[in-house]
Design a protein around this motif. Sequence first.
Motif, PDB file in Angstrom:
ATOM      1  N   GLY A  16      47.291  53.495 -14.007  1.00 22.46           N
ATOM      2  CA  GLY A  16      46.757  53.123 -12.845  1.00 22.46           C
ATOM      3  C   GLY A  16      45.818  54.396 -12.088  1.00 22.46           C
ATOM      4  N   THR A  17      46.687  55.598 -12.144  1.00 22.59           N
ATOM      5  CA  THR A  17      45.823  56.776 -11.725  1.00 22.59           C
ATOM      6  C   THR A  17      44.676  57.058 -12.551  1.00 22.59           C
ATOM      7  N   LEU A  18      44.812  56.888 -13.830  1.00 24.84           N
ATOM      8  CA  LEU A  18      43.712  57.283 -14.933  1.00 24.84           C
ATOM      9  C   LEU A  18      42.465  56.105 -14.742  1.00 24.84           C
ATOM     10  N   LEU A  19      42.853  54.963 -14.572  1.00 20.00           N
ATOM     11  CA  LEU A  19      41.824  53.927 -14.177  1.00 20.00           C
ATOM     12  C   LEU A  19      40.953  54.442 -12.927  1.00 20.00           C
ATOM     13  N   LEU A  20      41.703  54.821 -11.928  1.00 14.49           N
ATOM     14  CA  LEU A  20      41.169  55.103 -10.539  1.00 14.49           C
ATOM     15  C   LEU A  20      40.161  56.265 -10.561  1.00 14.49           C
ATOM     16  N   VAL A  21      40.732  57.304 -11.346  1.00 13.84           N
ATOM     17  CA  VAL A  21      39.948  58.512 -11.624  1.00 13.84           C
ATOM     18  C   VAL A  21      38.746  58.156 -12.219  1.00 13.84           C
ATOM     19  N   ILE A  22      38.762  57.289 -13.433  1.00 14.66           N
ATOM     20  CA  ILE A  22      37.565  56.684 -14.303  1.00 14.66           C
ATOM     21  C   ILE A  22      36.405  56.208 -13.312  1.00 14.66           C
ATOM     22  N   PHE A  23      37.058  55.268 -12.729  1.00 14.20           N
ATOM     23  CA  PHE A  23      36.272  54.536 -11.559  1.00 14.20           C
ATOM     24  C   PHE A  23      35.463  55.274 -10.651  1.00 14.20           C
ATOM     25  N   VAL A  24      35.913  56.437 -10.307  1.00 13.49           N
ATOM     26  CA  VAL A  24      35.370  57.020  -9.149  1.00 13.49           C
ATOM     27  C   VAL A  24      34.689  57.961  -9.786  1.00 13.49           C
ATOM     28  N   ALA A  25      34.806  58.547 -11.041  1.00  9.92           N
ATOM     29  CA  ALA A  25      33.766  59.316 -11.692  1.00  9.92           C
ATOM     30  C   ALA A  25      32.591  58.562 -12.079  1.00  9.92           C
ATOM     31  N   VAL A  26      32.832  57.153 -12.305  1.00  8.77           N
ATOM     32  CA  VAL A  26      31.362  56.460 -12.829  1.00  8.77           C
ATOM     33  C   VAL A  26      30.679  56.074 -11.654  1.00  8.77           C
ATOM     34  N   PHE A  27      31.394  55.639 -10.557  1.00 10.63           N
ATOM     35  CA  PHE A  27      30.727  55.205  -9.383  1.00 10.63           C
ATOM     36  C   PHE A  27      30.486  56.336  -8.219  1.00 10.63           C
ATOM     37  N   ARG A  28      30.492  57.546  -8.800  1.00  8.61           N
ATOM     38  CA  ARG A  28      30.455  58.680  -7.657  1.00  8.61           C
ATOM     39  C   ARG A  28      29.591  58.525  -6.657  1.00  8.61           C
TER      40      ARG A  28
ATOM     41  N   MET B 294      57.598  52.134 -15.454  1.00 12.26           N
ATOM     42  CA  MET B 294      57.182  52.092 -14.000  1.00 12.26           C
ATOM     43  C   MET B 294      56.439  53.207 -14.204  1.00 12.26           C
ATOM     44  N   ARG B 295      56.739  54.413 -14.881  1.00 11.65           N
ATOM     45  CA  ARG B 295      55.896  55.841 -14.826  1.00 11.65           C
ATOM     46  C   ARG B 295      54.824  55.624 -15.637  1.00 11.65           C
ATOM     47  N   ARG B 296      54.646  54.484 -16.814  1.00 11.65           N
ATOM     48  CA  ARG B 296      53.467  54.485 -17.491  1.00 11.65           C
ATOM     49  C   ARG B 296      52.392  53.763 -16.439  1.00 11.65           C
ATOM     50  N   ILE B 297      52.903  52.606 -15.900  1.00  7.82           N
ATOM     51  CA  ILE B 297      52.012  51.945 -15.047  1.00  7.82           C
ATOM     52  C   ILE B 297      51.296  52.571 -13.930  1.00  7.82           C
ATOM     53  N   LEU B 298      52.019  53.745 -13.369  1.00  3.88           N
ATOM     54  CA  LEU B 298      51.432  54.660 -12.250  1.00  3.88           C
ATOM     55  C   LEU B 298      50.440  55.892 -12.977  1.00  3.88           C
ATOM     56  N   ILE B 299      50.639  56.067 -14.352  1.00  6.06           N
ATOM     57  CA  ILE B 299      49.958  56.771 -15.156  1.00  6.06           C
ATOM     58  C   ILE B 299      48.447  56.253 -15.301  1.00  6.06           C
TER      59      ILE B 299
END
Length: 129
Positions: free
Chosen positions: A8-20, A1-6
């Motif tokens: 998911g958070t990493l993917l969200l940060v990358i998504f926001v950085a690319v489409f800022r 479960m912890r890996r999934i949260l990490i």
Amino acid sequence: MRRILIVGTLLLVIFVAVFRQRIFVRDPLGKVERNGVAQDGARLFINYSNDVLVEDSTQHQFVLVQGWNALPGVPQHLFCLTGMVCWTDADKAAVLPVDGVGGKTPAVMNAKEVTFVDEAGARVRVALR
């Protein structure tokens, strides 16, 4: 479960950085004035480069002012999660110029304030953060 949260958070940060440039986040501290009168029904959204998206919640109208062309306009493609975040179609979003004087008068933009003329000819002042 912890890996999934990490992951998911990493993917969200990358998504926001690319489409800022496309992601507009609500600025709850921003203020909108029309002809010197504070507009309580207006919501303010900003993106990474301080482009401004103003929503008139009473009429559900949007006006987008981007730094690259400074002409206020209505975004052609806009997706919003009410009151939180909005997403445009491109970094330089396609807009339809506002009717009247406002579509021909460029906005004055700096890091703390944006001033433009709306479709009714009223002077709109947006104070950021």
